[in-house]
Design a protein around this motif. Structure first.
Motif, PDB file in Angstrom:
ATOM      1  N   ASN A 141       0.839  -1.200   0.000  1.00 26.42           N
ATOM      2  CA  ASN A 141       0.000   0.000   0.000  1.00 26.42           C
ATOM      3  C   ASN A 141       0.872   1.247   0.000  1.00 26.42           C
ATOM      4  O   ASN A 141       1.786   1.356   0.816  1.00 26.42           O
ATOM      5  CB  ASN A 141      -0.879   0.050   1.259  1.00 26.42           C
ATOM      6  CG  ASN A 141      -1.756  -1.173   1.426  1.00 26.42           C
ATOM      7  OD1 ASN A 141      -2.510  -1.528   0.534  1.00 26.42           O
ATOM      8  ND2 ASN A 141      -1.649  -1.823   2.580  1.00 26.42           N
ATOM      9  N   LEU A 142       0.584   2.158  -0.903  1.00 25.28           N
ATOM     10  CA  LEU A 142       1.261   3.453  -0.951  1.00 25.28           C
ATOM     11  C   LEU A 142       0.267   4.500  -0.464  1.00 25.28           C
ATOM     12  O   LEU A 142      -0.684   4.845  -1.173  1.00 25.28           O
ATOM     13  CB  LEU A 142       1.719   3.756  -2.383  1.00 25.28           C
ATOM     14  CG  LEU A 142       2.714   4.896  -2.563  1.00 25.28           C
ATOM     15  CD1 LEU A 142       4.070   4.526  -1.961  1.00 25.28           C
ATOM     16  CD2 LEU A 142       2.885   5.237  -4.037  1.00 25.28           C
ATOM     17  N   PHE A 143       0.469   4.979   0.756  1.00 25.59           N
ATOM     18  CA  PHE A 143      -0.462   5.921   1.382  1.00 25.59           C
ATOM     19  C   PHE A 143       0.107   7.343   1.317  1.00 25.59           C
ATOM     20  O   PHE A 143       1.223   7.594   1.775  1.00 25.59           O
ATOM     21  CB  PHE A 143      -0.716   5.535   2.836  1.00 25.59           C
ATOM     22  CG  PHE A 143      -1.452   4.234   3.005  1.00 25.59           C
ATOM     23  CD1 PHE A 143      -2.500   3.900   2.167  1.00 25.59           C
ATOM     24  CD2 PHE A 143      -1.097   3.350   4.012  1.00 25.59           C
ATOM     25  CE1 PHE A 143      -3.196   2.702   2.323  1.00 25.59           C
ATOM     26  CE2 PHE A 143      -1.777   2.148   4.182  1.00 25.59           C
ATOM     27  CZ  PHE A 143      -2.831   1.828   3.337  1.00 25.59           C
ATOM     28  N   ILE A 144      -0.698   8.253   0.785  1.00 25.39           N
ATOM     29  CA  ILE A 144      -0.217   9.601   0.519  1.00 25.39           C
ATOM     30  C   ILE A 144      -0.686  10.582   1.594  1.00 25.39           C
ATOM     31  O   ILE A 144      -1.848  10.579   1.982  1.00 25.39           O
ATOM     32  CB  ILE A 144      -0.704  10.095  -0.859  1.00 25.39           C
ATOM     33  CG1 ILE A 144      -0.554   9.003  -1.918  1.00 25.39           C
ATOM     34  CG2 ILE A 144       0.046  11.368  -1.263  1.00 25.39           C
ATOM     35  CD1 ILE A 144       0.844   8.430  -2.051  1.00 25.39           C
ATOM     36  N   HIS A 145       0.226  11.393   2.057  1.00 24.18           N
ATOM     37  CA  HIS A 145       0.051  12.516   2.986  1.00 24.18           C
ATOM     38  C   HIS A 145       0.123  12.110   4.452  1.00 24.18           C
ATOM     39  O   HIS A 145       1.043  12.519   5.138  1.00 24.18           O
ATOM     40  CB  HIS A 145      -1.217  13.311   2.678  1.00 24.18           C
ATOM     41  CG  HIS A 145      -1.248  13.876   1.300  1.00 24.18           C
ATOM     42  ND1 HIS A 145      -0.166  14.530   0.747  1.00 24.18           N
ATOM     43  CD2 HIS A 145      -2.213  13.858   0.337  1.00 24.18           C
ATOM     44  CE1 HIS A 145      -0.457  14.889  -0.489  1.00 24.18           C
ATOM     45  NE2 HIS A 145      -1.685  14.498  -0.763  1.00 24.18           N
ATOM     46  N   GLY A 146      -0.803  11.336   4.982  1.00 30.46           N
ATOM     47  CA  GLY A 146      -0.707  10.905   6.380  1.00 30.46           C
ATOM     48  C   GLY A 146      -0.465  12.059   7.344  1.00 30.46           C
ATOM     49  O   GLY A 146       0.354  11.960   8.252  1.00 30.46           O
ATOM     50  N   ILE A 147      -1.189  13.145   7.158  1.00 30.99           N
ATOM     51  CA  ILE A 147      -0.983  14.336   7.985  1.00 30.99           C
ATOM     52  C   ILE A 147      -1.519  14.126   9.401  1.00 30.99           C
ATOM     53  O   ILE A 147      -0.915  14.570  10.376  1.00 30.99           O
ATOM     54  CB  ILE A 147      -1.644  15.556   7.307  1.00 30.99           C
ATOM     55  CG1 ILE A 147      -0.931  15.858   5.983  1.00 30.99           C
ATOM     56  CG2 ILE A 147      -1.613  16.774   8.221  1.00 30.99           C
ATOM     57  CD1 ILE A 147      -1.625  16.909   5.132  1.00 30.99           C
ATOM     58  N   TYR A 148      -2.661  13.437   9.507  1.00 30.69           N
ATOM     59  CA  TYR A 148      -3.304  13.232  10.805  1.00 30.69           C
ATOM     60  C   TYR A 148      -3.126  11.775  11.245  1.00 30.69           C
ATOM     61  O   TYR A 148      -3.922  10.900  10.885  1.00 30.69           O
ATOM     62  CB  TYR A 148      -4.794  13.560  10.710  1.00 30.69           C
ATOM     63  CG  TYR A 148      -5.095  14.991  10.330  1.00 30.69           C
ATOM     64  CD1 TYR A 148      -5.300  15.961  11.299  1.00 30.69           C
ATOM     65  CD2 TYR A 148      -5.169  15.370   8.991  1.00 30.69           C
ATOM     66  CE1 TYR A 148      -5.596  17.274  10.961  1.00 30.69           C
ATOM     67  CE2 TYR A 148      -5.459  16.685   8.638  1.00 30.69           C
ATOM     68  CZ  TYR A 148      -5.668  17.631   9.623  1.00 30.69           C
ATOM     69  OH  TYR A 148      -5.951  18.928   9.274  1.00 30.69           O
ATOM     70  N   LEU A 149      -2.076  11.501  12.004  1.00 30.29           N
ATOM     71  CA  LEU A 149      -1.790  10.147  12.481  1.00 30.29           C
ATOM     72  C   LEU A 149      -1.527  10.178  13.981  1.00 30.29           C
ATOM     73  O   LEU A 149      -0.980  11.152  14.503  1.00 30.29           O
ATOM     74  CB  LEU A 149      -0.561   9.563  11.777  1.00 30.29           C
ATOM     75  CG  LEU A 149      -0.611   9.435  10.247  1.00 30.29           C
ATOM     76  CD1 LEU A 149       0.727   8.925   9.721  1.00 30.29           C
ATOM     77  CD2 LEU A 149      -1.747   8.536   9.797  1.00 30.29           C
ATOM     78  N   ASN A 150      -1.904   9.097  14.688  1.00 30.79           N
ATOM     79  CA  ASN A 150      -1.593   9.009  16.110  1.00 30.79           C
ATOM     80  C   ASN A 150      -0.685   7.809  16.380  1.00 30.79           C
ATOM     81  O   ASN A 150      -0.276   7.100  15.453  1.00 30.79           O
ATOM     82  CB  ASN A 150      -2.872   8.961  16.958  1.00 30.79           C
ATOM     83  CG  ASN A 150      -3.713   7.712  16.701  1.00 30.79           C
ATOM     84  OD1 ASN A 150      -3.222   6.685  16.242  1.00 30.79           O
ATOM     85  ND2 ASN A 150      -4.999   7.800  17.010  1.00 30.79           N
ATOM     86  N   LYS A 151      -0.362   7.576  17.628  1.00 27.27           N
ATOM     87  CA  LYS A 151       0.606   6.529  17.984  1.00 27.27           C
ATOM     88  C   LYS A 151       0.160   5.146  17.531  1.00 27.27           C
ATOM     89  O   LYS A 151       0.970   4.338  17.072  1.00 27.27           O
ATOM     90  CB  LYS A 151       0.854   6.542  19.498  1.00 27.27           C
ATOM     91  CG  LYS A 151       1.611   7.768  19.974  1.00 27.27           C
ATOM     92  CD  LYS A 151       1.843   7.730  21.488  1.00 27.27           C
ATOM     93  CE  LYS A 151       2.605   8.973  21.946  1.00 27.27           C
ATOM     94  NZ  LYS A 151       2.821   8.966  23.422  1.00 27.27           N
TER      95      LYS A 151
END
Length: 481
Positions: free
Chosen positions: A261-271
């Motif tokens: 999987n190529l996931f783009i941006h991922g700006i809002y991620l948690n632990k």
């Protein structure tokens, strides 16, 4: 396997362990792949060159002191979105760039518009030294045709939406086009491959995500999707599923996809998201200048600390106005220093106490360690070379080795942007050197004339025709909006 031509240079960028180093070498090309790479000494260089010339079996290219590197890989683009340059001015600052501006114009696009605009976007990538792109947009087959016409390599992910967005009405058609691109041998022989392109977690239904996962497993091709890219997305997913976009995908089995999987941006991620993304089959893509415009940059320091796999790309010109990967790498290199700018311990300036001084110096020291890593040329170059180039299961690129696609940039080291040339990896990762490109090979085919890289492309019939059609179609599109 017969060799078509042999390329010689005293300065070829090869991977040795985790480092990029310069060696004299020869590269044998067979069809669209590298057949063999032979390291040479400076002493044996002329002897080997003379021997091959004497045999007269294949075409020989002697680039002497000119540098040869892999072509750059732009791992997330929307090359047809260059037309949005006509839409923006200094006052255009929507709440949600994608939904407030992009969707409205995209709903009026025809397949022929996308093909015409994509040709110009492909040329822009080529002129920035990008031999392969990972593109995600509507009318994927038209993009594939544009890539074929211009000569650029690509992974095409036709955009899939079935909840909201301009792609809802053509969703099944785009799914069919994914399979067609994958099964087209002409595309494959030209370095054009397929990926599944779900748009985002809030625009794609659970049933479609599951269908995409099964297709990805069946064809052994990646999923390429925007993930956790806006507040609106995470808000919708939380309201509906009481979880984050990443955890929602995990509940569907997407994160365990063996085809990657190529996931783009991922700006809002948690632990918890970070932990779930640690599988080697998942990679994030950071588009720094784009993210600064449509949201804000993701925290790649957290990505690094959590040992996530990640690459660097430009995104579309609509949100950063450039297909130049080198400027993105410079932003990555300097990213850790921003922590100093926004550190709470800068109150040292207001209140110079021993405690504040100790805390400030400790934090500055910790940041410096990350700065050193992020400024490492091999670390940076891997984000636009071998990293994304070995993520698709049907090919490898971004590296000069046997079996890789023959995607090469030839550089003139006498160009001022490459001087002095005693630290070439740094010149490539921190410079603005695309003006020094002498020629370019994509999938075993030369793109231009030696020493006349830019002008031979701009003066070609295909470029002139592409520019005229794109201009005509843009004028008509702007009248409709």
């Amino acid at each position: 396997m017969n060799c078509n031509e042999i390329i010689f240079s005293k300065k070829i960028l090869l991977k040795e362990g985790a480092l990029y180093k310069i060696f004299p070498a020869s590269i044998e090309i067979s069809g669209n792949h590298i057949h063999k790479v032979t390291k040479l000494s400076l002493e044996s260089y002329q002897e080997s060159l003379s021997k091959e010339k004497h045999l007269k079996k294949v075409t020989i290219h002697d680039f002497g002191d000119r540098l040869i590197t892999p072509s750059f890989i732009n791992s997330h683009t929307h090359i047809a979105m260059n037309f949005f340059r006509s839409f923006f001015n200094t006052n255009s600052k929507p709440n949600n760039l994608i939904e407030d501006i992009f969707y409205k114009a995209e709903s009026l696009l025809t397949p022929s518009d996308v093909r015409a605009f994509s040709r110009i976007g492909a040329f822009e990538n080529i002129l920035n030294g990008n031999g392969l792109i990972w593109d995600h947009y509507y009318y994927g087959e038209e993009i594939a045709k544009a890539c074929l016409e211009t000569g650029i390599g690509a992974v095409i992910a036709p955009t899939l939406q079935d909840i909201s967005g301009p792609g809802v009405a053509i969703c099944r058609k785009m799914l069919d086009e994914t399979y067609k691109i994958h099964s087209n041998h002409l595309y494959e022989n030209s370095g054009i491959y397929a990926a599944f392109g779900p748009h985002a977690t809030d625009t794609v239904s659970e049933s479609l995500w599951k269908e995409i996962l099964e297709g990805s497993k069946e064809l052994n091709i990646p999923i390429h999707a925007h993930i956790a890219q806006s507040y609106e997305e995470i808000n919708r997913i939380y309201k509906k599923h009481k979880t984050t976009p990443i955890q929602f995908l995990n509940s569907l089995g997407i994160l365990k996809n063996p085809s990657s999987n190529l996931f783009i941006h991922g700006i809002y991620l948690n632990k918890k998201d970070f932990k779930l993304l640690q599988s080697k089959n998942n990679a994030l893509v950071f588009c720094p200048f784009s993210q600064m415009i449509f949201q804000f940059p993701a925290n790649i320091i957290d990505w690094y600390k959590n040992k996530l796999k990640w690459f660097v790309a430009t995104d579309c010109v609509a949100s950063n106005d450039s297909m130049n990967l080198q400027k993105e790498l410079k932003m990555v290199s300097g990213f850790p220093s921003l922590q100093n700018t926004f550190s709470n311990h800068l109150n040292l300036i207001e209140k110079y106490t021993q405690k504040n001084k100790t805390l400030f110096l400790k934090e500055k020291s910790n940041i410096k360690k990350i700065q050193i890593k992020f400024a490492d040329s091999s670390f940076l170059l891997n984000k636009v070379f071998e990293g994304p180039g070995t993520f698709h299961n049907h090919f490898k690129a971004g590296i000069i080795q046997q079996g890789a696609l023959a995607n090469l940039n030839i550089w003139d080291l006498n160009h001022p942007s490459m001087w002095p040339s005693d630290n070439i990896p740094r010149n490539l990762s921190m410079g603005d050197t695309t003006g020094a490109i002498y020629n370019m090979m994509i999938c075993g085919k030369w793109i231009s004339n030696n020493g006349n890289f830019i002008q031979s492309i701009l003066e070609s019939d295909i470029y002139k025709m592409s520019l005229k059609e794109a201009n005509d179609r843009l004028r008509y599109l702007l009248k409709k909006i």
